[in-house]
Design an enzyme around this catalytic site. Structure first.
Site, short mmCIF file in Angstrom:
data_model
loop_
_atom_site.label_atom_id
_atom_site.label_comp_id
_atom_site.label_asym_id
_atom_site.label_seq_id
_atom_site.Cartn_x
_atom_site.Cartn_y
_atom_site.Cartn_z
N SER A 67 0.75 -1.38 0.02
CA SER A 67 -0.12 -0.05 0.08
C SER A 67 0.81 1.27 -0.07
O SER A 67 0.34 2.40 0.09
CB SER A 67 -0.88 -0.01 1.11
OG SER A 67 -2.27 -0.92 0.87
N ALA A 126 -9.78 -13.90 3.80
CA ALA A 126 -10.38 -14.20 5.15
C ALA A 126 -9.55 -15.51 5.59
O ALA A 126 -9.06 -15.68 6.85
CB ALA A 126 -11.82 -14.61 5.02
N THR A 128 -5.85 -17.08 4.71
CA THR A 128 -4.82 -16.44 4.21
C THR A 128 -4.28 -17.17 3.08
O THR A 128 -3.85 -16.64 1.94
CB THR A 128 -3.55 -16.33 5.25
OG1 THR A 128 -4.42 -15.35 6.30
CG2 THR A 128 -2.35 -15.74 4.91
N SER A 165 -10.09 1.45 3.24
CA SER A 165 -10.44 0.07 2.29
C SER A 165 -9.62 0.30 1.07
O SER A 165 -9.59 1.36 0.51
CB SER A 165 -12.00 0.45 2.03
OG SER A 165 -12.42 -0.30 1.07
N ASN A 166 -9.22 -0.76 0.39
CA ASN A 166 -8.16 -0.98 -0.62
C ASN A 166 -9.22 -0.56 -1.98
O ASN A 166 -8.73 -0.05 -2.74
CB ASN A 166 -7.85 -2.39 -0.85
CG ASN A 166 -6.74 -2.81 -0.03
OD1 ASN A 166 -5.73 -2.32 -0.37
ND2 ASN A 166 -6.90 -3.70 0.87
N GLY A 305 3.06 -0.95 4.20
CA GLY A 305 2.57 -1.60 3.19
C GLY A 305 2.69 -3.11 3.70
O GLY A 305 3.46 -3.64 4.30
N SER A 331 4.87 -11.67 6.22
CA SER A 331 3.70 -11.08 6.48
C SER A 331 2.58 -12.04 6.97
O SER A 331 3.09 -13.25 7.26
CB SER A 331 3.04 -10.49 5.20
OG SER A 331 2.75 -11.72 4.18
N ASN A 332 1.48 -11.51 7.39
CA ASN A 332 0.52 -12.07 8.29
C ASN A 332 1.08 -12.52 9.55
O ASN A 332 1.01 -13.73 9.95
CB ASN A 332 -0.24 -13.52 7.32
CG ASN A 332 -1.17 -13.96 8.26
OD1 ASN A 332 -1.94 -13.45 8.53
ND2 ASN A 332 -1.35 -15.32 8.32
C1 LIG Z 1 -3.75 -1.78 6.52
C2 LIG Z 1 -2.73 -2.42 5.92
C3 LIG Z 1 -1.92 -3.24 6.87
S1 LIG Z 1 -3.84 -4.00 4.91
C4 LIG Z 1 -3.70 -2.79 3.34
C5 LIG Z 1 -2.95 -3.70 2.12
N1 LIG Z 1 -2.88 -4.96 2.09
C6 LIG Z 1 -3.82 -5.57 2.16
O1 LIG Z 1 -5.11 -5.35 2.08
C7 LIG Z 1 -3.71 -7.11 1.77
C8 LIG Z 1 -3.98 -7.92 3.11
C9 LIG Z 1 -3.75 -9.42 3.22
C10 LIG Z 1 -2.38 -9.69 3.30
C11 LIG Z 1 -2.05 -10.81 3.93
N2 LIG Z 1 -3.04 -11.09 5.22
C12 LIG Z 1 -3.84 -11.92 5.15
O2 LIG Z 1 -4.12 -12.66 4.29
C13 LIG Z 1 -4.68 -12.07 6.52
N3 LIG Z 1 -5.83 -13.17 6.54
C14 LIG Z 1 -0.56 -10.90 4.63
O3 LIG Z 1 -0.36 -10.51 5.89
O4 LIG Z 1 0.09 -11.16 3.72
C15 LIG Z 1 -1.70 -2.63 2.61
O5 LIG Z 1 -0.75 -2.89 2.07
N4 LIG Z 1 -2.16 -2.12 3.86
C16 LIG Z 1 -1.74 -1.98 4.88
C17 LIG Z 1 -1.33 -0.76 5.14
O6 LIG Z 1 -1.87 0.35 4.25
O7 LIG Z 1 -0.57 -0.52 6.26
#
Ligand SMILES: CC1(C)S[C@@H]2[C@H](NC(=O)CCCC[C@H](NC(=O)C[NH3+])C(=O)[O-])C(=O)N2[C@H]1C(=O)[O-]
Length: 354
Positions: A67, A126, A128, A165-166, A305, A331-332
């Site tokens: 992001s 939802a 991962t 929101s993306n 991000g 990540s996650n």
């Molecule tokens: C608000 C955040 C943190 S999330 C948003 C965007 N990333 C996403 O929307 C991806 C979310 C899923 C990524 C995945 N997580 C899952 O699948 C969890 N079930 C992972 O961690 O790899 C980004 O980049 N932004 C970050 C931001 O702006 O900082």
């Protein structure tokens, strides 16, 4: 104001802590332009860039910035505003009639995440790893992503506060392409990448590869103890103008320093970008830009991000003279995320009283 010298010992300690919490590697680069305009570069790294070859983590490799892409998209749209080609307080309907379900949603609402448009990634990811595997090679149109969002009602009245929101920045990408008649890649290249000579920054969507020397990224499954998933190659088509750029620590520092230093936007648009709405404790969101207020009283500006395999933290000082980009190739993993956020204090507040 002149910031205290970065605390590189504490910074390195945070990176090593991230490794104990499950990140294969972590790194940080600080570009510090002093009052005499001499720039000092500080670097710290730990662990590996590639679990297979055991290549050491490094600060020069390219990676997916997630992001932080939103700040690039916001700069393009704000440059179009400066050129009189879009008005921030016009409804999106004015430019893309009938696209959105509520005529009250304005361009500004998209850029500061106050539109209420549901974030389709909540459904998509939802679960991962299954969610990632289902989309990693898929190519979506903006319209398809928006349709996923519009299966849900708005989450709030437009303009009623910050709800990230993306979907907002998918619509920003649609708007940029509508206003210019060109793909967002061409706009990133012409307006930001080429002028700033960001030679490590690419928008290759829908290609799945990261060009040249890069850091491999590893996704942590939801199931405790399950093996990390190498998530390096993906189309990132679920993200596009909301998160599909590839860059490097040097380029992100150059980008944010130029942005806050007033070299990318006219003063009027940079002022608009810094119109803050609250976004949690010690945090605020402007237009595609985050503000984080540090314990030492310094506020920093940039974006975070999170894309499969990569956590990015890219922030600069109010005058753009000191920039930090930190990366973990994980990540996650909430513990790693919280630890990497704690690289900001040593970078901008220096040595803290113990
Ligand atoms: C608000 C955040 C943190 S999330 C948003 C965007 N990333 C996403 O929307 C991806 C979310 C899923 C990524 C995945 N997580 C899952 O699948 C969890 N079930 C992972 O961690 O790899 C980004 O980049 N932004 C970050 C931001 O702006 O900082």
């Amino acid at each position: 104001a002149v910031l205290p010298a970065p605390d590189l010992t504490a910074l390195g300690g945070r990176l090593r802590t991230a490794l104990t919490q499950g990140a294969p590697g972590a790194m940080a680069r600080i570009d510090d332009r002093r009052p005499d305009d001499h720039t000092t570069v500080h670097q710290a790294m730990a662990g590996v860039a590639d679990r297979g070859t055991k290549e050491a983590m490094n600060t020069t490799g390219r990676f997916r910035i997630g992001s932080v892409t939103k700040t690039f998209s916001a700069v393009v749209l704000l440059q179009l505003a400066a050129e009189g080609r879009v008005r921030l307080d016009n409804p999106v309907d004015h430019y893309l009639p009938g696209l959105l379900p509520d005529g009250r949603i304005t361009v500004r609402h998209l850029l500061n995440h106050s539109s209420g448009l549901y974030d389709y990634t909540h459904d998509m990811f939802a679960r991962t790893v299954p969610g990632f595997e289902a989309v990693r090679t898929r190519v979506f149109t903006y319209r398809q992503l928006l349709d996923l969002s519009l299966r849900h009602p708005l989450t709030q009245v437009p303009g009623a506060g910050h709800t990230y929101s993306n979907t907002n920045f998918v619509v920003v990408g649609l708007l940029i392409e509508h206003l210019t008649g060109r793909p967002v890649r061409a706009e990133y290249e012409d307006r930001i990448i080429r002028p700033l000579k960001l030679n490590d920054t690419f928008y290759v969507h829908p290609d799945t590869r990261i060009p040249g020397r890069h850091v491999r990224g590893y996704l942590t499954p939801d199931e405790a103890g399950a093996s990390l998933v190498d998530a390096t190659e993906q189309t990132a088509s679920w993200a596009q103008s909301a998160g599909a750029l590839i860059s490097s620590a040097r380029d992100l520092n150059t980008f944010l320093s130029a942005l806050l230093g007033g070299r990318l936007l006219p003063a009027a648009q940079l002022t608009q970008m810094r119109q803050w709405i609250p976004a949690g404790t010690g945090q605020a969101y402007g237009l595609g830009l985050r503000r984080r207020d540090l314990s030492c009283g310094v506020s920093v500006y940039g974006h975070t991000g999170a894309v499969q395999g990569y956590y990015t933290y890219a922030f600069t000082s109010a005058d753009g003279r000191r920039s930090l980009t930190a990366l973990a190739n994980a990540s996650n993993n909430g513990e790693v995320h919280r630890t990497m956020l704690r690289t900001l204090e040593p970078a901008f507040c220096g040595k803290q009283a113990k």
